[in-house]
Structure formats: structure tokens, C-alpha cells
Design a protein around this motif. Structure first.
Motif, mmCIF file in Angstrom:
data_model
loop_
_atom_site.group_PDB
_atom_site.id
_atom_site.type_symbol
_atom_site.label_atom_id
_atom_site.label_comp_id
_atom_site.label_asym_id
_atom_site.label_seq_id
_atom_site.Cartn_x
_atom_site.Cartn_y
_atom_site.Cartn_z
ATOM 1 N N PHE A 81 0.844 -1.199 0.000
ATOM 2 C CA PHE A 81 0.000 0.000 0.000
ATOM 3 C C PHE A 81 0.877 1.245 0.000
ATOM 4 C CE2 PHE A 81 -3.109 -3.041 1.255
ATOM 5 C CZ PHE A 81 -4.365 -2.485 1.030
ATOM 6 N N ARG B 83 0.409 5.713 -0.072
ATOM 7 C CA ARG B 83 -0.488 6.870 0.038
ATOM 8 C C ARG B 83 0.015 7.947 -0.909
ATOM 9 N NH1 ARG B 83 -4.238 9.229 3.661
ATOM 10 N NH2 ARG B 83 -4.086 11.501 3.735
ATOM 11 N N TRP C 235 -7.572 -5.167 5.024
ATOM 12 C CA TRP C 235 -6.487 -4.391 5.611
ATOM 13 C C TRP C 235 -7.043 -3.285 6.506
ATOM 14 C CZ3 TRP C 235 -1.570 -6.087 4.425
ATOM 15 C CH2 TRP C 235 -1.508 -7.024 3.396
ATOM 16 N N TRP D 56 -9.671 4.389 8.315
ATOM 17 C CA TRP D 56 -8.829 4.887 7.230
ATOM 18 C C TRP D 56 -9.083 6.380 7.023
ATOM 19 C CZ3 TRP D 56 -5.256 2.491 3.957
ATOM 20 C CH2 TRP D 56 -5.086 1.126 4.144
ATOM 21 N N TYR E 186 -5.107 6.262 -2.331
ATOM 22 C CA TYR E 186 -4.210 5.150 -2.014
ATOM 23 C C TYR E 186 -3.941 4.316 -3.263
ATOM 24 C CZ TYR E 186 -5.464 6.371 2.744
ATOM 25 O OH TYR E 186 -5.675 7.060 3.913
ATOM 26 N N ILE F 181 -2.596 0.555 -4.443
ATOM 27 C CA ILE F 181 -2.411 -0.808 -3.968
ATOM 28 C C ILE F 181 -1.705 -1.588 -5.070
ATOM 29 C CG2 ILE F 181 -3.533 -2.827 -2.975
ATOM 30 C CD1 ILE F 181 -6.004 -1.058 -2.487
#
Length: 532
Positions: free
Chosen positions: A171, A173, A198, A211, A216, A218
Motif C-alpha cells: 500500500f 499513500r 487491511w 482509514w 491510495y 495498492i
């Protein structure tokens, strides 16, 4: 063309803008400015045997008194404020089984209250299908999200077809200024075999333990390629403030380097760290991530540093060698060209009485080196007068990384090394005997806690389909399993639901293709029973 001779992998990429220039960390000394070109590749992180990681509560945020112990309720350990925090069973019950590419979110809808009793009450699943084939994954971040206004996002996950089980997931950001930063969310078992949900990284979570709003990326590692999905948490409580790690070098750096072997090293404000790595041709993203586990790259070809706040990298030369030039490329997660500066250190006294040259590489601003995958290439003049150029593949991983989900890469590394030694494979949950008698379980050992099986076929044989059937009782239902086919030549991985099967007899029907044409192999598998 990739270094292994194959065409570039089919992947879905994010194209951030290069970051700006930086200020030097030093006010004096010889400075060599290196313009660094970056290419979009990635990193290797092996998988552990743990089936669920326990999130650590965020410092300074009190968990609910009813949250329970972190060891029994990893969702509660994320410091949610709910009176009855959702459990992993709640998250699974809130989802439906899917066998297509997409991004799912388990949320507490606005006005709802989770009951935390394992039924999934008070939770909902939001799902956005992604057409990976035509690149529509890039539109997820640009066009919107399935998450609705007022949703508190408890967990995020990726869904895949049953024949595209992920080997690893990372992951990132996406932040302003084209910064792509590694985060380390906490995994719990998902609905599908070999899948995970997750929970937010405790160091990134909101005050509610959910979250935070943001975009994000992935990255999903398959055998032949990496698929990148982008999703948005559009609204909600902002993330807790992040601390900025200190950037400095140890006061006794030169003394610490006295005992180091020649080669690359890193240092934090407190300590210098030798890097266990050998020179190697530059690896591409997929090969660096998958290669050591798949036997396609030496395990020492990627030097991993599991540490936060790496101030700089460096190279220690052998006595008599003279530094000529160097190039540092941050290869993953994105392509960028920062301003990197090279500084020579004072000559390093060695135990044999000689002195060695050392240089360090640091970003020319006040940031530590970002987590990611790097190529470090150096040219030096040897004592013989000949110039030598060599490259190291280096990986900086956040030290807060939890035990990764499942065991695919760890098991792959073992099974690949034993594929030509069936006698040793017989102690593992591996199907390998091509000539079994009807009704005789003659492959590996299968226990009721084995969630991942290996299937070994002759070289050049591709697995196209697997059916697993439970043989006990009047009904013989199919086991809903998922596969990572042909992760290396001759090896396919199969994940079974819930991390293991009930004891009993099963049958695997394996459809394959080879130069001999299509074939079906039938294998009896005995779970929790004595093998013959």
C-alpha cells in the motif's frame, strides 16, 4: 525489455510529477551533485507464516474500554471508538465472495452502529469493480469511489479472479507534491481463500481508528506481472499528524565503519548499518520483488534494510581503491529525479593498518531517504589501475511493517529449492507425484492448518484449471479454492478457505497443457490423515 529477457510486464501505473529540488544537509565539504534518473519498479518483501497481524494502538489515542485484548481482536486494537468494535469475523460477514478485479471497503455507514458480535451487523461492503484489462484501474482515483459520504472505512481490500491469487500486496499513500509514501496497514483474513482485508496503519489512522481520507495505491504482485489499483477514501476524519524523523549522522560514524566489509551501508541518526547484498545486474520491479523467492535471482541480490529514518546511503571501498563516480536511482514506487549529493568521508582506518575511502549519498533537503527500491551504481579505480563498475539493488522497508499475510513467497522459496528433491518435498503440503494409485495419498503431508498447497508439475507444463473435491459423505462438494498458476515453471500455488480444511479425503483434478497437449491429472489428497 526486462533484464530477464522478457518483454515489459503488463502493469497499471501512476505517473506522479517529479519532486522539486532540495537543500543540502551540509554546509561545507566537497559536494558532487548527482542528477538521478528513476524508473518505475518495486521491492521484495518475503511473506511470513502468520495468518493475522495484530495492529498496535496509535500512541496517544485511547482504545475503547470494551475493545478487548489486541491478541484476540485486531480490529479493536486499531483504537476504534465504537462501543462494540467490529471483529475480524464481522468484517468477513459484511463481505460477499467475489472473483473479479476490484477494490472493496468494509464501512460503518453514517448512522449505523456495529455490534461486534461476529454477525457483521452495523457494517456494509462498498465495492468498485475494476477493468484491469483495459487499464480502467487508473480511473478509480480520478473518477471516484464506491465509498459513500459519511462512511467510516474500517478495512480496505482487493478482489481478484480465482486464478489470480496475489502473492504479495503493498500500500502507498498518494500525497500532495507527487509524493508516494509507503504505509503498512494491518491484515486480517478476507472472505476468499488467500485474500486479506487491511485495517489502517495505526500510525496513519484517524482518531476513530479508521482509514483517513486520501488517495491510495495498492500494488498486487502476481507471478507474471504487477497490477496497480488506485482508490479514494473521499471524506472522513483526517489522519493524525505525522512526526518528521530526525535526519543526522552518528557522531562516531567513521569509527563504526572500521569493522565494516567493503560495500554499501546505510545510517540513521544513531547507528551505521552494513547491508547484506552482493553486486548484481539492476533488477526490474517484478524480478526484485518475486525473483529471490522464485529462484530467479540470488537471495543476496536485493539488500533489505528494515528501518525508519535512513539518513543516507554510503559505499565503503577496499584499501587501495579510488572512488571515481556513482549514481543513485530510487526505482520504486515511482519515477522521480531528486537532487542527490555525494560527500566523501575522512579515510577509514582498517584493522589491517590500511585506510579505505568511503562516500555517502543523501537527499539534498532535510528529508530522510524514502522507503522504496534503489539502484546504487559505483565506478572505482582498483589498485591495479583498472576501472570497475558495479551495481547493488537496495530496498528500504519501514521498520513498522507487520508480519505480512499468508506464506506464498516464503513457501515458494522453500518449494522452488526442493522441486528436484521429492523426498524432501514429502514433508510439505505439496502435490508432486504424477503416478499415484487410485485412492492412495502418496504426495506430501497435509494438515488441517495448512492454508496453502504447492502443486509441482514437470517443466514446461502449464496449469490451466484446478478443481478440488471433498470426497467424504453422500455429497461431494467442490472446495472453493484459489490459485496462483505457474508462479515459476512447474509450480502452482493453491489456497484453501479459512487457512485450512477439515480432516478427510479430497481429490484434485488438475488440467494442464504441455507440448504433449492437454492432460488431466487426478491426485488424492488426505488432510490430517496418515499418508501411505
Amino acid at each position: 525489455m526486462n533484464p530477464d529477457g522478457r518483454p515489459p510486464d503488463d502493469e497499471l501505473n501512476v505517473d506522479p510529477v517529479p519532486v522539486g529540488r532540495r537543500r543540502s544537509l551540509r554546509s561545507a565539504g566537497l559536494v558532487v551533485i548527482v542528477s538521478v534518473a528513476f524508473i518505475a519498479l518495486a521491492v521484495l518483501k518475503p511473506w511470513d507464516d502468520g495468518r493475522a497481524a495484530v495492529p498496535t494502538p496509535v500512541a496517544g489515542v485511547a482504545a475503547s474500554p470494551s475493545a478487548g485484548s489486541a491478541s484476540t481482536n485486531p480490529v479493536a486494537a486499531a483504537a476504534t471508538p465504537f462501543a462494540h468494535p467490529p471483529t475480524p469475523a464481522d468484517l468477513i460477514r459484511a463481505t460477499v465472495r467475489r472473483s473479479e478485479w476490484g477494490v472493496r471497503a468494509v464501512v460503518v455507514p453514517q448512522g449505523a452502529t456495529p455490534t461486534g458480535d461476529g454477525t457483521g451487523s452495523g457494517l456494509a461492503e462498498r465495492f468498485l469493480a475494476v477493468d484491469v484489462g483495459d487499464g480502467a484501474a487508473l480511473g478509480v482515483g480520478a473518477a471516484g469511489t464506491a465509498i459513500q459520504a459519511g462512511d467510516d472505512v474500517i478495512g480496505l481490500g482487493v478482489t481478484t479472479p480465482d486464478d489470480a491469487m496475489p502473492l504479495d500486496v503493498r500500500f502507498w499513500r498518494l500525497e500532495p507534491g507527487a509524493v508516494v509514501r509507503r504505509i503498512v496497514p494491518r491484515p486480517v483474513l478476507g472472505r476468499e481463500a488467500g485474500s486479506w482485508l487491511w485495517l489502517p496503519d495505526p500510525h496513519e489512522a484517524t482518531i476513530r481508528g479508521t482509514w483517513p481520507a486520501g488517495t491510495y495505491r495498492i500494488d498486487v504482485l502476481l507471478g507474471p506481472r504487477i497490477v496497480r489499483l488506485v482508490t479514494v477514501v473521499p471524506t472522513g476524519v483526517p489522519a493524525l499528524p505525522r512526526g518528521v524523523p530526525a535526519v543526522a549522522e552518528p557522531s562516531n560514524l567513521v569509527d563504526q565503519l572500521r569493522s565494516f566489509a567493503a560495500g554499501p551501508f546505510a545510517f540513521t541518526p544513531q547507528i551505521a548499518l552494513p547491508i547484506d547484498v552482493v553486486p548484481h545486474d539492476p533488477l526490474d520491479e517484478r524480478l526484485a520483488w518475486l525473483g529471490p523467492a522464485a529462484g530467479q535471482a540470488d537471495t543476496a541480490a536485493v539488500g533489505r534494510m528494515t528501518v525508519n529514518a535512513v539518513t543516507a546511503l554510503g559505499i565503503l571501498l577496499k584499501p587501495g581503491e579510488q572512488f571515481v563516480s556513482a549514481n543513485l536511482e530510487r526505482v520504486a514506487p515511482v519515477a522521480e529525479t531528486p537532487d542527490v549529493r555525494i560527500f566523501p568521508l575522512p579515510l577509514i582506518p582498517r584493522s589491517d593498518g590500511g585506510r579505505a575511502t568511503a562516500v555517502i549519498f543523501e537527499y539534498a533537503d532535510l528529508r530522510p531517504l524514502e522507503a522504496g527500491f534503489y539502484h546504487l551504481t559505483e565506478t572505482a579505480t582498483l589498485a591495479s589501475g583498472v576501472d570497475r563498475t558495479q551495481t547493488w539493488n537496495l530496498d528500504i522497508v519501514p521498520s513498522a511493517a507487520p508480519p505480512p499475510p499468508g506464506v506464498p513467497l516464503v513457501r515458494m522459496a522453500r518449494w522452488v529449492s526442493l522441486m528436484n528433491d521429492p523426498g524432501r518435498l514429502s514433508a510439505d503440503p505439496v502435490v508432486f507425484d504424477q503416478h499415484v494409485d487410485d485412492g492412495v495419498c502418496s504426495s506430501g503431508q497435509f494438515t488441517q492448518v495448512d492454508g496453502l498447497y504447492g502443486i509441482v508439475e514437470p517443466p514446461g507444463t502449464a496449469v490451466s484449471r484446478i478443481r478440488m473435491i471433498a470426497l467424504a459423505g453422500q455429497f461431494q462438494p467442490d472446495v472453493v479454492a484459489r490459485i496462483a498458476p505457474n508462479v515459476v515453471d512447474g509450480l502452482t500455488l493453491l489456497a484453501v478457505p479459512d487457512g485450512g480444511l477439515l480432516g478427510g479425503e479430497y481429490q484434485l483434478d488438475i488440467d494442464t497443457t504441455s507440448v504433449a497437449g492437454p492432460e488431466r491429472h487426478v491426485h488424492p489428497v488426505c488432510v490430517g490423515l496418515a499418508q501411505h
